[in-house]
Every structure is written in C-alpha cells, then in structure tokens.
Write a protein that holds these residues in place. Sequence first.
Motif, PDB file in Angstrom:
ATOM      1  N   THR A   1       0.832  -1.284   0.018  1.00  0.00           N
ATOM      2  CA  THR A   1      -0.022  -0.125  -0.127  1.00  0.00           C
ATOM      3  C   THR A   1       0.985   1.151  -0.076  1.00  0.00           C
ATOM      4  N   CYS A   2       1.899   1.129   0.898  1.00  0.00           N
ATOM      5  CA  CYS A   2       2.711   2.610   1.248  1.00  0.00           C
ATOM      6  C   CYS A   2       3.288   2.849  -0.347  1.00  0.00           C
ATOM      7  N   ILE A   3       4.254   1.563  -0.790  1.00  0.00           N
ATOM      8  CA  ILE A   3       4.801   1.826  -2.090  1.00  0.00           C
ATOM      9  C   ILE A   3       3.826   2.214  -3.218  1.00  0.00           C
ATOM     10  N   PHE A   4       2.569   1.710  -3.397  1.00  0.00           N
ATOM     11  CA  PHE A   4       1.708   2.017  -4.398  1.00  0.00           C
ATOM     12  C   PHE A   4       1.486   3.521  -4.161  1.00  0.00           C
ATOM     13  N   LEU A   5       1.012   4.015  -3.030  1.00  0.00           N
ATOM     14  CA  LEU A   5       0.644   5.247  -2.874  1.00  0.00           C
ATOM     15  C   LEU A   5       1.852   6.494  -3.147  1.00  0.00           C
ATOM     16  N   ILE A   6       3.025   5.666  -2.666  1.00  0.00           N
ATOM     17  CA  ILE A   6       4.154   6.892  -2.806  1.00  0.00           C
ATOM     18  C   ILE A   6       4.607   6.874  -4.235  1.00  0.00           C
ATOM     19  N   SER A   7       4.245   5.858  -5.189  1.00  0.00           N
ATOM     20  CA  SER A   7       4.679   5.785  -6.468  1.00  0.00           C
ATOM     21  C   SER A   7       3.773   6.819  -7.048  1.00  0.00           C
ATOM     22  N   LEU A   8       2.260   6.780  -7.029  1.00  0.00           N
ATOM     23  CA  LEU A   8       1.344   7.559  -7.602  1.00  0.00           C
ATOM     24  C   LEU A   8       1.819   9.178  -7.123  1.00  0.00           C
TER      25      LEU A   8
ATOM     26  N   GLN B   1       4.899  10.489  -6.518  1.00  0.00           N
ATOM     27  CA  GLN B   1       5.836  10.691  -7.287  1.00  0.00           C
ATOM     28  C   GLN B   1       5.659  10.919  -8.657  1.00  0.00           C
ATOM     29  N   ILE B   2       4.780  10.232  -9.217  1.00  0.00           N
ATOM     30  CA  ILE B   2       4.351  10.305 -10.723  1.00  0.00           C
ATOM     31  C   ILE B   2       3.526  11.538 -10.784  1.00  0.00           C
ATOM     32  N   PHE B   3       2.460  11.865 -10.045  1.00  0.00           N
ATOM     33  CA  PHE B   3       1.544  12.954 -10.154  1.00  0.00           C
ATOM     34  C   PHE B   3       2.317  14.198 -10.010  1.00  0.00           C
ATOM     35  N   THR B   4       3.214  14.228  -9.206  1.00  0.00           N
ATOM     36  CA  THR B   4       3.975  15.390  -8.780  1.00  0.00           C
ATOM     37  C   THR B   4       5.199  15.685  -9.504  1.00  0.00           C
ATOM     38  N   GLU B   5       5.668  14.473 -10.473  1.00  0.00           N
ATOM     39  CA  GLU B   5       6.852  14.558 -11.174  1.00  0.00           C
ATOM     40  C   GLU B   5       7.820  14.825 -10.272  1.00  0.00           C
ATOM     41  N   THR B   6       8.068  14.124  -9.263  1.00  0.00           N
ATOM     42  CA  THR B   6       9.260  14.182  -8.153  1.00  0.00           C
ATOM     43  C   THR B   6      10.020  12.653  -8.317  1.00  0.00           C
ATOM     44  N   GLY B   7       9.745  11.824  -9.142  1.00  0.00           N
ATOM     45  CA  GLY B   7      10.207  10.499  -9.412  1.00  0.00           C
ATOM     46  C   GLY B   7       9.301   9.725 -10.181  1.00  0.00           C
ATOM     47  N   PRO B   8       9.906   8.434 -10.455  1.00  0.00           N
ATOM     48  CA  PRO B   8       9.181   7.525 -11.256  1.00  0.00           C
ATOM     49  C   PRO B   8       8.422   6.660 -10.573  1.00  0.00           C
ATOM     50  N   GLY B   9       8.664   6.421  -9.313  1.00  0.00           N
ATOM     51  CA  GLY B   9       7.782   5.424  -8.640  1.00  0.00           C
ATOM     52  C   GLY B   9       8.716   4.306  -8.489  1.00  0.00           C
ATOM     53  N   TYR B  10       7.679   3.212  -7.894  1.00  0.00           N
ATOM     54  CA  TYR B  10       8.449   1.736  -7.871  1.00  0.00           C
ATOM     55  C   TYR B  10       7.541   0.828  -8.260  1.00  0.00           C
ATOM     56  N   LEU B  11       6.609   1.411  -9.237  1.00  0.00           N
ATOM     57  CA  LEU B  11       5.620   0.235  -9.736  1.00  0.00           C
ATOM     58  C   LEU B  11       6.240  -1.111 -10.194  1.00  0.00           C
TER      59      LEU B  11
END
Length: 816
Positions: A263-270, A272-282
């Motif tokens: 859950t945490c990884i999924f939310l952090i990935s979303l 990062q992607i939407f704020t363009e601060t990173g590619p996430g960990y999907l």
Amino acid sequence: MSANKLAVEEETPTHTTCYHCGEECRDEIIEQDGHEFCCDGCSVVYDLLKENDLCRYYNIDGAQGISPDKAYFQGKYDYLDLPEVSQKLLEFTDGRLSSVNWLVPKMHCSSCIWLLEQLYRLNPAIRSSVVNFPEKKVRITYDAGQIRLSELASLISSLGYEPYISLNDVEGKQIKKWNRTHLYKIGIAGFVFGNIMMLSFPEYFNLGDSSSDSDLRFLFNMLNIAFSLPFFFYCASDFFKSAWGALKGRYLNIDAPIALALTCIFLISLYQIFTETGPGYLDSLSGAVFFMLIGRYFQDKTYAGISFDRDYKSYFPVAVSVVDDGVETRKPITELTTGDQILVRNEELIPADSVLLSPRAMVDYSFVSGESEPVERKKGDTIYAGGKQKGPSIELEVLRRVSQSYLTQLWNHDTFSKEKEDQNQTLAARINKYFSVIVLIIATVTFLTWIIFLHNPETAFRAFTTSLLVACPCALLLSSTFTNGNLLALFGKNRFYPKNAHTIERLSHIDTVVFDKTGTITQANEAEVDFVGKELSTEELVMVKSISMQSSHPLSRMIVKKLADTTASKRSLGNYTETGGAGISAYWGKKEVRLGSSKWVGATVSTEEKSDASHVYFSVENEVYGYFTVKSKYRPELAETIKALQKNGYHTYLLSGDKPTDKALLTPVFGDGSSLLFEQKPEEKLRFIENLQQTEYRNVLMVGDGLNDAGALRQSNVGLAVSDDINNFSPSCDAIVEGNQLAKLPAYMKLAKSGQQIIKLSFGISLFYNIAGLAFAVTGNLSPVIAAILMPVSSITIVAFTTLASNLAARKWIKN
C-alpha cells in the motif's frame, strides 16, 4: 507333525498372459480369436471392443486393460435415475443434453485415456467424453433421452472403469479442489510486471531530457499507472484479505506487513508520478507480487487431485438394495428409515445399524474397530454400520437411520471440528512477529528523523518507502513458499503426499510416532500361509484349491492365493456345504473332503499346535492330512523402520483393535511391551493420542489406514494414512504414503526438518540484502534503479537457493 513346504513341480510353471488385462491366466484359460483370457469378464470386454472396432486399444500400451468388477450386478446403478440423485450429480442439463463429471480411480495409462474418450463409438447417445488424467476424472456429455445415467455408469463399469460415487456427491457437498483465479492472477501480474519493466527502462538510465522525451516519460508513467490498477486491486487482493482477517483475529500474520508495504509503495509511486518528483516503484512492486503469487501457486497446486478430507460418507455406498414384499429396489441410504429391510451382498458395507434377518453372517469390522478377524453373527444379532459382509448375501432390518448410527456418532466427536493449521504458529509467522516489527520501527524512526530533525519531508517519504521496499517481508514469504513447494514436489516423487506446507512444518516437530496394526504395518490382503503335516501331492493341492474357491471366507481366500501356481479344477463338487464357524465339506468324486476347524475334521489339537496363527485343517475320508497356518504378514522393512525411528530419538507405540496374538512377535521390534496396546476401540485410540499431547506435551504422528483410526489421525499433530492406491479410499488425514514406501518414514521426517533449516538459511540470505539496502535507504540516497534491482535479485537468489538446497537434502536423506 513337522512343517513341510507345499509340493510343487520341479520345473517352474509357465502361465499364459491374459490378452486384455495382462494378468497371468492361472486357472482355466478362455480362448477366443486366437487370444487367451483369464476370465469371462475380460473376454466380454474384448467382445465389446471388437464389435465397435476399438481393438486398436491393445496396440497403445500393450495389454493394459482392467478386468471388470466381479461384484457388479444388474440394477446396481438404478438409484442414479432417481431425480433427487441425478440432479445433484449432473454438471449441466437442458432436458436433452446432460453432462456428468465422474472420478474413475482405475484410470492409469494412455490406453485408458484413449478408450474413455472413445465412448461415443460404444453408444451413439454419448456425444463426447473428455478425460482429466491428473485428477482421474472423465466428463461425459450424453443425450438423456436415449441413454439413462444408470446405463451410462453400467457401460463404463463393463469396461472395467467403475465410477466412484460417494454420499457427499449425492448430498451436493463436493469439495472444490482448485480455483482457477490463482492462474488468472499470475497471468495478469506477469503481464503487468513485464510491461512496466519495459516502460521504465528510460528511467533506469536517465535517458531523455528534451521536451518531447518528457512528454513520452509522462505517457509511459500514465501507462504504468493504468497497468498497475488491475494488478494492485485484483492480483494482490489475497494479501489484503488475509491481512484484514488476521487483524480482525487480533494477531499479525505475514501478509499484514506485506499488505502495508504494498500500500505504501503504491501510494508513494502515485505521489511521485503525479508530482513529477520521481518515477515511483511500480516495477519492483509488480515483480514482488508476481514472484509471491508463483510461489503460492507452486505450493498449493501440487496435490490438487488428491483428496485428504474424506469422512465416513466417502466409504459408504450411495444406495442399497431394499426388499419390500419380495421386490428388490435400490434406495439412497440417506432415505433409509427404521424398519426397512435391506439386502447386503458379498464385500458390501453395511450402511446403518441393523438386526440380522438371515440365519448367519460373517462381518469384517476391521475398517471400524481394527479387528482383522471376521466375526460370525447369527439371526437376531445387532450389526453395526461400517462392517463389511463376507460371504453370501444377507438380509437385515434397519435399526437406526444412517445419521444416528454408531459410526456417525464417532465421526461427530469434537476432534473432527477442530482445525490443525494455526497460521500464527508456522515458522514464517514466528519469524515475522519480530522481523516485521523491527522493519516498521526502523522505517518509522527514519521517517520521523527526516521530518522532525532534518526538516526534509520529500526525503522522509522516500526513505520510509525504500526502507519498506528493500526490507519487505516478501523475501520471507518467498523463502517459505518456494522451499515448501519444492519439498511437496520432492515428497510426491517419492510416493509421500503431504496435504500442504503446514503439514511439512508440523512433521518437522514430531517426537512420537504411533502405529496402527491391521493394514498399516501388516500388508493388506496378504498373509503367511504354510502347511504343517503330510506332504501334499499335486492332486491334493488341486483338491484344496478347488474347494476353497467356493468359499468367500477370508481364510479360504488366503489359501487360494497361496496356491496361485496350482490350477484349479472345474469339475462339479458333490454335496458342497459350508457351516459358519466350522468349515466346508464336499465330495471329490466319491471321497469326502473337509476344510475347517480341528473339531470339524475330527483332529486332536496338541499343545504345540496352539499358536498365534489361524489354523485350517484338511482331511480326506476322515484322515487328517495336516493344517494350514494363516497369520498376518508384516511389512518386511518394519523392524528396520522402527529401529531407525528409535535411533533418531522418536518414541514409538502400537495401537491395535486386534487381540494380542502377535504381542510376543512385536515386542522385540518395538522394544517394550508397554508400548503395545491391543483391543483398542476407536475412541480409546483418540484418547491415547490426546493424553500424549496434553500430559506429556508430545508432538504425535499417527500412522493408520482405516476409519477405526480416523479419530486418532485427526487428533494427532500429523495424521498419516497408509494406502496402496492414493486415488482410492483413505481416511481424513494430513498426508498419504504408499504402503510400499513406509520404510522411508524416517527419511521423510529428516527431510521435513531440513526444510525448516533451508527456510531459515534463505531468510538469512534475504536479510543480508535487506541490511545492505536499509543502510542506503535510511540515508535517503537509495535510487529507484537500485531499489528496482535489489528486490528481484533477492527474490531470484532465494528461489535458486531453496530449489537447489531442497533437492540436495532430498538426495541426502531419501535417495541414499
């Protein structure tokens, strides 16, 4: 008198092989079309195949056919045409076309598959038949207007493939063995993992800094999110359901921290992607779930085709012959009522507590009580459910309904309502109690440090997420599932079939082994038969076999089996009579021949003749020639197996429903007379196991084979059923072992212990990766590339290690 070997020809006799079943034709040979057959049943099947141009069957695997069941009788399957029965057996019907899916335990080779899929050529009303060989099932679609269900069952029975229909089937309580959604989830997770990895390659190598590349990066990230939605909410749903169930039960299972990490990884990935601060960990997220799903599939699928949860309803006939005013009809046993008169044939189980109406009966209670000797019952005696009739058909009057019988009451004991699997006590769960808490503490402390003291929220979230990512308990789950999954397959190759991974873990903790006697340490339908007295001529051996074949008494059958190399005569016997509890007599020409008790033949029994074996005396014209000794034949490797168990520190006991006739023989094997308990009723066996567990804190392995052991098998920490056919009947159990593999029991237990050590070692390997990753994660310097690489590398390393280590352990303990 001294013991002499049975007289045989000096030259080894040669036997003709049956063209259909491949068995030796030991008695009169039936010749047809230049082929030899061992019995009328095989020749009839050949006729049937020949008439329908199906003789190519014999060219597939050679003579691999099955001789039809000799216990078959006209009208056996009439009950299948009753609407209340057929409705629960049919998979589909539209009033014309119907489909039924039957278990056929005798299916064993490619020629069986070929023949069962050619049923439409035997009867045009059969539209198709498709075989599922791993589960030994055949699905038949037929025209219900042209062939009845009973006729369909009779047709495949005539070929030797009698369908197994249990009372659970008729009650509509079939157990669904496998859920295909597991496969669907693995397929979707694999597809998502591959595509997200491909779309993330530019991020791994920091490619594309132009505006057009930025647009593509945004597009790829949106595609990754689109791929991840079905994966997260569908493929990973089992982890969330399991975690929620554990939390409701107020304990933390291994899926709880996994669900939190996902859950945490999924939310952090979303984020990062939407704020363009990173590619996430999907990519890492989907890869971890993909590997975990494969591990669980590998573990759960291994024995989907074997039934471990049979109860007494699996052994009882679905229907029984009811006699009303001299008219015989078939009636489901669930509808039997007090006062019904039933007809039970040779080798059929008595389904309800009843009163005997026939003059006499020989009832085998070994399946219920464990007593191997059949018991004689006379008119007016009460006969309890679960006994098997040995001999001519008998009539009985039902005393109590099936649901109120003695056997049903035994099955309703509290032991059968308890579950052995405690998810909170598995090795992975015990490690997880500490590991998950430590990881959560580290991740939380890291997050608070970056927020409160270093005032860097972005790094705090990244450090928290990467800590959970690299130290996710996924590795612990993979260690357990892949080790146990591979062990399940290795056990299966060596004819030992644990029910699931929890059984292997419980087996590794066993310190006490309790054996049943009849059918477990003795060989089913086998006996040591010797003749003591005058050496018998070939004619006298023929005489003994020919007369013994007329009787259905177990001792007579053992003698017939002993004289397998003697060809029986087909001459008619004069004045054949069989007296219960005494013996049989007949005229061989003008000579009176008797087989039976010493009193029956007029023999004087000396003190030295009284032994632990059954005696069958043989006389001709009142001259006693001697007697056959018939005693239980123990598995040849028994002594070696018990010695190996005791050498490794296991306590061993014997529980038997038999009389203590073999106590002197078994005492040296088990080493202590106090370890041998005879004349034990089913409930006494259960209490004995319970006492070992509660007062001496033992972990008990119960080894048994029949319903009389069912309570003890269920009460024990691990219940092991011994069966000579794993697809045939065995009581509710945790594992099944083929009878001829029982000698490997010490090796199986050592392998189970090695499995637990492998899980700990593989967890140590993953812990090395976790510590290395955490050292970077807590500083906030772990890049997506490293995080993406660490998890799959760790997973692949664990899979490779557990597979190699478990194979080496199996070679060490079982192969050697």
